[in-house]
Design a protein around this motif. Structure first.
Motif, PDB file in Angstrom:
ATOM      1  N   VAL A 180       3.828   5.675   6.399  1.00 54.69           N
ATOM      2  CA  VAL A 180       3.769   4.761   7.532  1.00 54.69           C
ATOM      3  C   VAL A 180       5.101   4.038   7.658  1.00 54.69           C
ATOM      4  CG1 VAL A 180       2.833   2.863   6.152  1.00 54.69           C
ATOM      5  CG2 VAL A 180       2.373   2.939   8.616  1.00 54.69           C
ATOM      6  N   GLN A 181       5.439   3.660   8.875  1.00 52.96           N
ATOM      7  CA  GLN A 181       6.685   2.923   9.094  1.00 52.96           C
ATOM      8  C   GLN A 181       6.506   1.456   8.732  1.00 52.96           C
ATOM      9  OE1 GLN A 181       7.818   3.580  13.183  1.00 52.96           O
ATOM     10  NE2 GLN A 181       8.771   5.553  12.715  1.00 52.96           N
ATOM     11  N   PRO A 182       7.585   0.784   8.403  1.00 50.21           N
ATOM     12  CA  PRO A 182       7.491  -0.660   8.132  1.00 50.21           C
ATOM     13  C   PRO A 182       6.827  -1.390   9.295  1.00 50.21           C
ATOM     14  CG  PRO A 182       9.638   0.153   7.474  1.00 50.21           C
ATOM     15  CD  PRO A 182       8.959   1.287   8.180  1.00 50.21           C
ATOM     16  N   GLY A 183       5.934  -2.300   8.942  1.00 48.23           N
ATOM     17  CA  GLY A 183       5.167  -3.023   9.944  1.00 48.23           C
ATOM     18  C   GLY A 183       3.867  -2.351  10.317  1.00 48.23           C
ATOM     19  N   GLY A 184       3.672  -1.138   9.850  1.00 50.78           N
ATOM     20  CA  GLY A 184       2.461  -0.401  10.159  1.00 50.78           C
ATOM     21  C   GLY A 184       1.288  -0.785   9.279  1.00 50.78           C
ATOM     22  N   SER A 185       0.182  -0.079   9.477  1.00 50.88           N
ATOM     23  CA  SER A 185      -1.061  -0.370   8.749  1.00 50.88           C
ATOM     24  C   SER A 185      -1.664   0.897   8.164  1.00 50.88           C
ATOM     25  CB  SER A 185      -2.085  -1.011   9.690  1.00 50.88           C
ATOM     26  OG  SER A 185      -1.620  -2.235  10.214  1.00 50.88           O
ATOM     27  N   LEU A 186      -2.377   0.704   7.088  1.00 56.55           N
ATOM     28  CA  LEU A 186      -3.170   1.758   6.461  1.00 56.55           C
ATOM     29  C   LEU A 186      -4.430   1.140   5.904  1.00 56.55           C
ATOM     30  CD1 LEU A 186      -0.619   3.901   4.376  1.00 56.55           C
ATOM     31  CD2 LEU A 186      -1.905   4.662   6.387  1.00 56.55           C
ATOM     32  N   ARG A 187      -5.461   1.959   5.788  1.00 53.39           N
ATOM     33  CA  ARG A 187      -6.709   1.507   5.172  1.00 53.39           C
ATOM     34  C   ARG A 187      -7.079   2.470   4.059  1.00 53.39           C
ATOM     35  NH1 ARG A 187     -12.882   1.675   7.279  1.00 53.39           N
ATOM     36  NH2 ARG A 187     -13.641  -0.314   6.429  1.00 53.39           N
ATOM     37  N   LEU A 188      -7.199   1.934   2.867  1.00 50.78           N
ATOM     38  CA  LEU A 188      -7.623   2.714   1.720  1.00 50.78           C
ATOM     39  C   LEU A 188      -9.121   2.515   1.493  1.00 50.78           C
ATOM     40  CD1 LEU A 188      -4.748   1.958  -0.836  1.00 50.78           C
ATOM     41  CD2 LEU A 188      -4.831   3.693   0.978  1.00 50.78           C
ATOM     42  N   SER A 189      -9.769   3.579   1.038  1.00 46.41           N
ATOM     43  CA  SER A 189     -11.186   3.513   0.698  1.00 46.41           C
ATOM     44  C   SER A 189     -11.386   4.056  -0.702  1.00 46.41           C
ATOM     45  CB  SER A 189     -12.020   4.348   1.674  1.00 46.41           C
ATOM     46  OG  SER A 189     -11.882   3.903   2.994  1.00 46.41           O
ATOM     47  N   CYS A 190     -12.390   3.530  -1.372  1.00 45.91           N
ATOM     48  CA  CYS A 190     -12.711   4.011  -2.714  1.00 45.91           C
ATOM     49  C   CYS A 190     -14.217   3.953  -2.888  1.00 45.91           C
ATOM     50  CB  CYS A 190     -12.016   3.161  -3.771  1.00 45.91           C
ATOM     51  SG  CYS A 190     -12.428   3.638  -5.463  1.00 45.91           S
ATOM     52  N   ALA A 191     -14.833   5.117  -3.021  1.00 49.02           N
ATOM     53  CA  ALA A 191     -16.280   5.209  -3.166  1.00 49.02           C
ATOM     54  C   ALA A 191     -16.646   5.446  -4.621  1.00 49.02           C
ATOM     55  CB  ALA A 191     -16.826   6.328  -2.294  1.00 49.02           C
ATOM     56  N   ALA A 192     -17.561   4.651  -5.120  1.00 51.63           N
ATOM     57  CA  ALA A 192     -18.064   4.809  -6.474  1.00 51.63           C
ATOM     58  C   ALA A 192     -19.374   5.583  -6.440  1.00 51.63           C
ATOM     59  CB  ALA A 192     -18.275   3.442  -7.118  1.00 51.63           C
ATOM     60  N   SER A 193     -19.483   6.556  -7.322  1.00 52.23           N
ATOM     61  CA  SER A 193     -20.712   7.334  -7.423  1.00 52.23           C
ATOM     62  C   SER A 193     -21.210   7.303  -8.851  1.00 52.23           C
ATOM     63  CB  SER A 193     -20.469   8.777  -6.970  1.00 52.23           C
ATOM     64  OG  SER A 193     -19.489   9.394  -7.772  1.00 52.23           O
ATOM     65  N   GLY A 194     -22.462   7.613  -9.019  1.00 55.87           N
ATOM     66  CA  GLY A 194     -23.057   7.548 -10.346  1.00 55.87           C
ATOM     67  C   GLY A 194     -23.839   6.260 -10.527  1.00 55.87           C
ATOM     68  N   ARG A 195     -24.114   5.918 -11.785  1.00 57.31           N
ATOM     69  CA  ARG A 195     -24.923   4.742 -12.088  1.00 57.31           C
ATOM     70  C   ARG A 195     -24.019   3.513 -12.153  1.00 57.31           C
ATOM     71  NH1 ARG A 195     -29.213   5.138 -16.886  1.00 57.31           N
ATOM     72  NH2 ARG A 195     -29.984   6.693 -15.408  1.00 57.31           N
ATOM     73  N   THR A 196     -23.946   2.814 -11.043  1.00 62.06           N
ATOM     74  CA  THR A 196     -23.117   1.606 -10.989  1.00 62.06           C
ATOM     75  C   THR A 196     -23.918   0.386 -11.400  1.00 62.06           C
ATOM     76  OG1 THR A 196     -23.620   1.329  -8.653  1.00 62.06           O
ATOM     77  CG2 THR A 196     -21.614   2.539  -9.191  1.00 62.06           C
ATOM     78  N   ALA A 197     -23.261  -0.560 -12.004  1.00 65.83           N
ATOM     79  CA  ALA A 197     -23.910  -1.791 -12.439  1.00 65.83           C
ATOM     80  C   ALA A 197     -24.202  -2.680 -11.238  1.00 65.83           C
ATOM     81  CB  ALA A 197     -23.007  -2.530 -13.427  1.00 65.83           C
ATOM     82  N   SER A 198     -25.297  -3.425 -11.327  1.00 66.68           N
ATOM     83  CA  SER A 198     -25.658  -4.302 -10.221  1.00 66.68           C
ATOM     84  C   SER A 198     -24.628  -5.418 -10.043  1.00 66.68           C
ATOM     85  CB  SER A 198     -27.044  -4.896 -10.441  1.00 66.68           C
ATOM     86  OG  SER A 198     -27.084  -5.595 -11.671  1.00 66.68           O
ATOM     87  N   ARG A 199     -24.042  -5.839 -11.147  1.00 66.79           N
ATOM     88  CA  ARG A 199     -22.962  -6.819 -11.085  1.00 66.79           C
ATOM     89  C   ARG A 199     -21.696  -6.134 -11.568  1.00 66.79           C
ATOM     90  NH1 ARG A 199     -24.881 -12.209 -14.026  1.00 66.79           N
ATOM     91  NH2 ARG A 199     -22.849 -12.888 -13.228  1.00 66.79           N
ATOM     92  N   ASN A 200     -20.787  -5.911 -10.662  1.00 65.41           N
ATOM     93  CA  ASN A 200     -19.559  -5.221 -11.024  1.00 65.41           C
ATOM     94  C   ASN A 200     -18.392  -5.801 -10.256  1.00 65.41           C
ATOM     95  OD1 ASN A 200     -19.113  -3.644  -8.425  1.00 65.41           O
ATOM     96  ND2 ASN A 200     -21.120  -2.847  -8.994  1.00 65.41           N
ATOM     97  N   SER A 201     -17.242  -5.392 -10.604  1.00 72.05           N
ATOM     98  CA  SER A 201     -16.042  -5.774  -9.877  1.00 72.05           C
ATOM     99  C   SER A 201     -15.234  -4.510  -9.601  1.00 72.05           C
ATOM    100  CB  SER A 201     -15.211  -6.789 -10.663  1.00 72.05           C
ATOM    101  OG  SER A 201     -14.859  -6.274 -11.929  1.00 72.05           O
ATOM    102  N   MET A 202     -14.555  -4.507  -8.501  1.00 77.02           N
ATOM    103  CA  MET A 202     -13.716  -3.388  -8.109  1.00 77.02           C
ATOM    104  C   MET A 202     -12.410  -3.926  -7.555  1.00 77.02           C
ATOM    105  SD  MET A 202     -16.471  -0.764  -6.358  1.00 77.02           S
ATOM    106  CE  MET A 202     -15.320   0.628  -6.347  1.00 77.02           C
TER     107      MET A 202
END
Length: 121
Positions: A11-33
């Motif tokens: 991306v050029q300077p001043g531009g935007s991007l959106r990152l995504s991260c999907a967790a799969s499997g047995r995730t804890a009810s209280r977690n941090s990402m």
């Protein structure tokens, strides 16, 4: 738990991007990402983390926004007004130990594969 990150690119300077991260499997009810990044020749550094509160690195505060969809176990990083110094490999991270949004990389037990973000004209 496994993490799948996506959304990097060029991306050029001043531009935007959106990152995504999907967790799969047995995730804890209280977690941090969160998101860390590592530029060539530099150590991995925290960008933003979300648990019961949100932390932003001073260098991105006001430009980046982290959010989380608990129903989808997905964390997002909206990056606006990108600068060349934001160029790095971005890694998402997960901790099932607690929902304390720790800024220390070693506190996170699961990492995504990394996605390259390049900001250049």
């Amino acid at each position: 738990v496994q993490l799948q990150a996506s959304g990097g690119g060029l991306v050029q300077p001043g531009g935007s991007l959106r990152l995504s991260c999907a967790a799969s499997g047995r995730t804890a009810s209280r977690n941090s990402m969160g998101w860390f990044r590592q530029a060539p020749g530099k150590e991995r550094e925290v960008v933003a983390v979300i648990g019961w509160y949100i932390y932003y690195a001073p260098s991105v505060k006001g430009r980046f926004t982290i959010s989380k969809d608990n129903a989808k176990n997905t964390v997002y990083l909206q990056m606006n007004n990108l600068k060349p110094e934001d160029t790095a490999v971005y890694y998402c991270a997960y901790s099932g130990a607690s929902d304390y949004a720790d800024t220390t990389a070693s506190k996170y037990d699961t990492w995504g594969q990394g996605t390259q973000v390049t900001v250049s004209s």
